[in-house]
Design a protein around this motif. Structure first.
Motif, PDB file in Angstrom:
ATOM      1  N   ARG A  79      36.283  43.170  47.114  1.00 52.11           N
ATOM      2  CA  ARG A  79      35.842  41.735  47.448  1.00 52.11           C
ATOM      3  C   ARG A  79      36.125  40.634  46.638  1.00 52.11           C
ATOM      4  NH1 ARG A  79      29.759  42.810  48.216  1.00 52.11           N
ATOM      5  NH2 ARG A  79      30.202  44.173  46.357  1.00 52.11           N
ATOM      6  N   ASN A  80      36.012  41.016  45.199  1.00 52.42           N
ATOM      7  CA  ASN A  80      36.337  39.920  44.301  1.00 52.42           C
ATOM      8  C   ASN A  80      37.859  39.498  44.433  1.00 52.42           C
ATOM      9  OD1 ASN A  80      33.691  38.841  42.878  1.00 52.42           O
ATOM     10  ND2 ASN A  80      33.565  40.984  42.168  1.00 52.42           N
ATOM     11  N   LEU A  81      38.648  40.599  44.472  1.00 56.61           N
ATOM     12  CA  LEU A  81      40.052  40.345  44.564  1.00 56.61           C
ATOM     13  C   LEU A  81      40.481  39.621  45.581  1.00 56.61           C
ATOM     14  CD1 LEU A  81      41.554  43.632  43.193  1.00 56.61           C
ATOM     15  CD2 LEU A  81      41.663  41.601  42.079  1.00 56.61           C
ATOM     16  N   PHE A  82      39.785  40.182  46.673  1.00 58.39           N
ATOM     17  CA  PHE A  82      39.959  39.305  48.057  1.00 58.39           C
ATOM     18  C   PHE A  82      39.838  37.839  47.974  1.00 58.39           C
ATOM     19  CE2 PHE A  82      39.234  38.005  52.399  1.00 58.39           C
ATOM     20  CZ  PHE A  82      40.165  38.720  53.077  1.00 58.39           C
ATOM     21  N   LEU A  83      38.491  37.393  47.457  1.00 54.16           N
ATOM     22  CA  LEU A  83      38.131  36.177  47.494  1.00 54.16           C
ATOM     23  C   LEU A  83      39.002  35.314  46.443  1.00 54.16           C
ATOM     24  CD1 LEU A  83      34.419  36.720  47.495  1.00 54.16           C
ATOM     25  CD2 LEU A  83      35.904  35.871  49.504  1.00 54.16           C
ATOM     26  N   TRP A 135      40.607  26.356  42.573  1.00 50.39           N
ATOM     27  CA  TRP A 135      41.220  27.186  41.362  1.00 50.39           C
ATOM     28  C   TRP A 135      39.857  27.537  40.693  1.00 50.39           C
ATOM     29  CZ3 TRP A 135      44.837  29.749  39.560  1.00 50.39           C
ATOM     30  CH2 TRP A 135      44.726  29.948  38.296  1.00 50.39           C
ATOM     31  N   GLU A 136      38.769  26.684  40.459  1.00 46.91           N
ATOM     32  CA  GLU A 136      37.565  27.343  39.793  1.00 46.91           C
ATOM     33  C   GLU A 136      37.060  28.398  40.396  1.00 46.91           C
ATOM     34  OE1 GLU A 136      36.563  26.318  36.917  1.00 46.91           O
ATOM     35  OE2 GLU A 136      38.195  25.016  36.734  1.00 46.91           O
ATOM     36  N   ASP A 137      37.218  28.565  41.720  1.00 46.91           N
ATOM     37  CA  ASP A 137      36.566  29.757  42.511  1.00 46.91           C
ATOM     38  C   ASP A 137      37.540  30.860  42.203  1.00 46.91           C
ATOM     39  OD1 ASP A 137      34.724  28.311  43.480  1.00 46.91           O
ATOM     40  OD2 ASP A 137      35.400  28.052  45.232  1.00 46.91           O
ATOM     41  N   ALA A 138      38.750  30.544  42.133  1.00 48.94           N
ATOM     42  CA  ALA A 138      39.865  31.740  41.991  1.00 48.94           C
ATOM     43  C   ALA A 138      39.331  32.440  40.671  1.00 48.94           C
ATOM     44  CB  ALA A 138      41.037  31.311  42.250  1.00 48.94           C
ATOM     45  N   ASN A 158      49.296  44.014  44.145  1.00 49.86           N
ATOM     46  CA  ASN A 158      49.718  42.094  43.627  1.00 49.86           C
ATOM     47  C   ASN A 158      48.521  41.535  43.584  1.00 49.86           C
ATOM     48  OD1 ASN A 158      49.028  42.647  46.695  1.00 49.86           O
ATOM     49  ND2 ASN A 158      50.283  40.843  47.094  1.00 49.86           N
ATOM     50  N   TRP A 159      47.281  41.647  44.296  1.00 47.24           N
ATOM     51  CA  TRP A 159      46.207  40.934  43.867  1.00 47.24           C
ATOM     52  C   TRP A 159      45.736  41.021  42.819  1.00 47.24           C
ATOM     53  CZ3 TRP A 159      42.999  41.296  49.062  1.00 47.24           C
ATOM     54  CH2 TRP A 159      43.720  40.873  50.240  1.00 47.24           C
ATOM     55  N   GLU A 160      45.575  42.262  41.961  1.00 47.02           N
ATOM     56  CA  GLU A 160      45.259  42.868  40.795  1.00 47.02           C
ATOM     57  C   GLU A 160      46.172  42.090  39.726  1.00 47.02           C
ATOM     58  OE1 GLU A 160      43.858  46.589  39.784  1.00 47.02           O
ATOM     59  OE2 GLU A 160      43.726  47.385  41.931  1.00 47.02           O
ATOM     60  N   ASP A 161      47.354  41.802  40.237  1.00 49.87           N
ATOM     61  CA  ASP A 161      48.349  41.666  39.041  1.00 49.87           C
ATOM     62  C   ASP A 161      48.198  39.878  39.059  1.00 49.87           C
ATOM     63  OD1 ASP A 161      49.461  43.878  38.700  1.00 49.87           O
ATOM     64  OD2 ASP A 161      51.192  43.509  39.865  1.00 49.87           O
ATOM     65  N   GLU A 162      47.651  39.242  40.199  1.00 47.08           N
ATOM     66  CA  GLU A 162      47.515  37.805  40.079  1.00 47.08           C
ATOM     67  C   GLU A 162      46.294  37.600  39.684  1.00 47.08           C
ATOM     68  OE1 GLU A 162      47.821  35.211  43.903  1.00 47.08           O
ATOM     69  OE2 GLU A 162      45.836  36.237  43.983  1.00 47.08           O
ATOM     70  N   ALA A 163      45.218  38.497  39.710  1.00 47.71           N
ATOM     71  CA  ALA A 163      44.006  38.053  38.869  1.00 47.71           C
ATOM     72  C   ALA A 163      44.159  38.454  37.380  1.00 47.71           C
ATOM     73  CB  ALA A 163      42.808  39.133  39.325  1.00 47.71           C
TER      74      ALA A 163
END
Length: 199
Positions: A79-83, A135-138, A158-163
């Motif tokens: 859920r956190n990665l998705f958001l 950006w603050e939310d991300a 790819n979402w994990e890499d982005e985080a």
């Protein structure tokens, strides 16, 4: 004749077999987002609409998640990665839309359209400020996802890499947006100083 009668009566007897389905979950709205080679302002606005709607909706059951979820910790990380990912996409879209209105330099021959250019710069500034909010939310969601760094969700690697890039500062849209806003204010000052002697 019977064929037409059946076509009319089947949706009344079996409403769940209707031709349309309801879109109600984050994952469904996420799938409405589409990237094109050339993005026009209406395409950008449409994608922003889908993603902002996704943020307001509920998550689908973990059985229908984009990644395979087996326990509560994986569900929380997902859920956190998705958001975080949706927030990053919204940052990119608002930056792209802001650039449509952003005049990078104020040339002397733009003086006859001074007011129009100032209005355009105001629109760009508003869109860049929206990007800063997302950006603050991300960053917040990426940090929450990092609490479960030992969990690997392969389908959304790819979402994990982005985080991770957000966490380490390799991906820093705040610096980019602030540079845009600084240059925008310089351009605005140049336009505001224009008068009849400038042109």
């Amino acid at each position: 004749m019977r064929f037409w009668f059946l076509l009319l009566i089947i949706p009344l007897v079996f409403p769940e077999t209707g031709l349309a389905s309801t879109i109600r979950y984050k994952e469904q709205f996420w799938r409405m987002y589409h990237q094109q080679l050339y993005m026009y302002p209406l395409d950008i606005a449409e994608n922003i609409h889908w993603l902002e709607t996704a943020l307001r909706m509920d998550f689908a059951n973990p059985l229908w998640a984009i990644a395979r979820i087996e326990n509560e910790r994986e569900w929380e990380k997902y859920r956190n990665l998705f958001l975080s990912h949706i927030s990053v996409k919204l940052v990119e879209l608002y930056l792209q839309w802001g650039n449509e209105h952003y005049k990078h330099r104020a040339y002397f021959y733009n003086a006859p359209w001074k007011q129009e250019n100032l209005e355009s710069l105001s629109k760009a500034e508003s869109l860049f400020e929206f990007a800063l909010v997302y950006w603050e939310d991300a960053k917040e969601y990426a940090e929450a996802a990092q609490q479960f760094s030992w969990i690997n969700l392969e389908e959304i690697q790819n979402w994990e890499d982005e985080a991770y890039r957000i966490q380490t500062g390799q991906l820093d849209y705040e610096a980019i947006i602030n540079r845009h806003l600084t240059r925008l204010n310089e351009t605005r000052r140049t336009f505001e100083e224009m008068d009849s002697s400038t042109y």
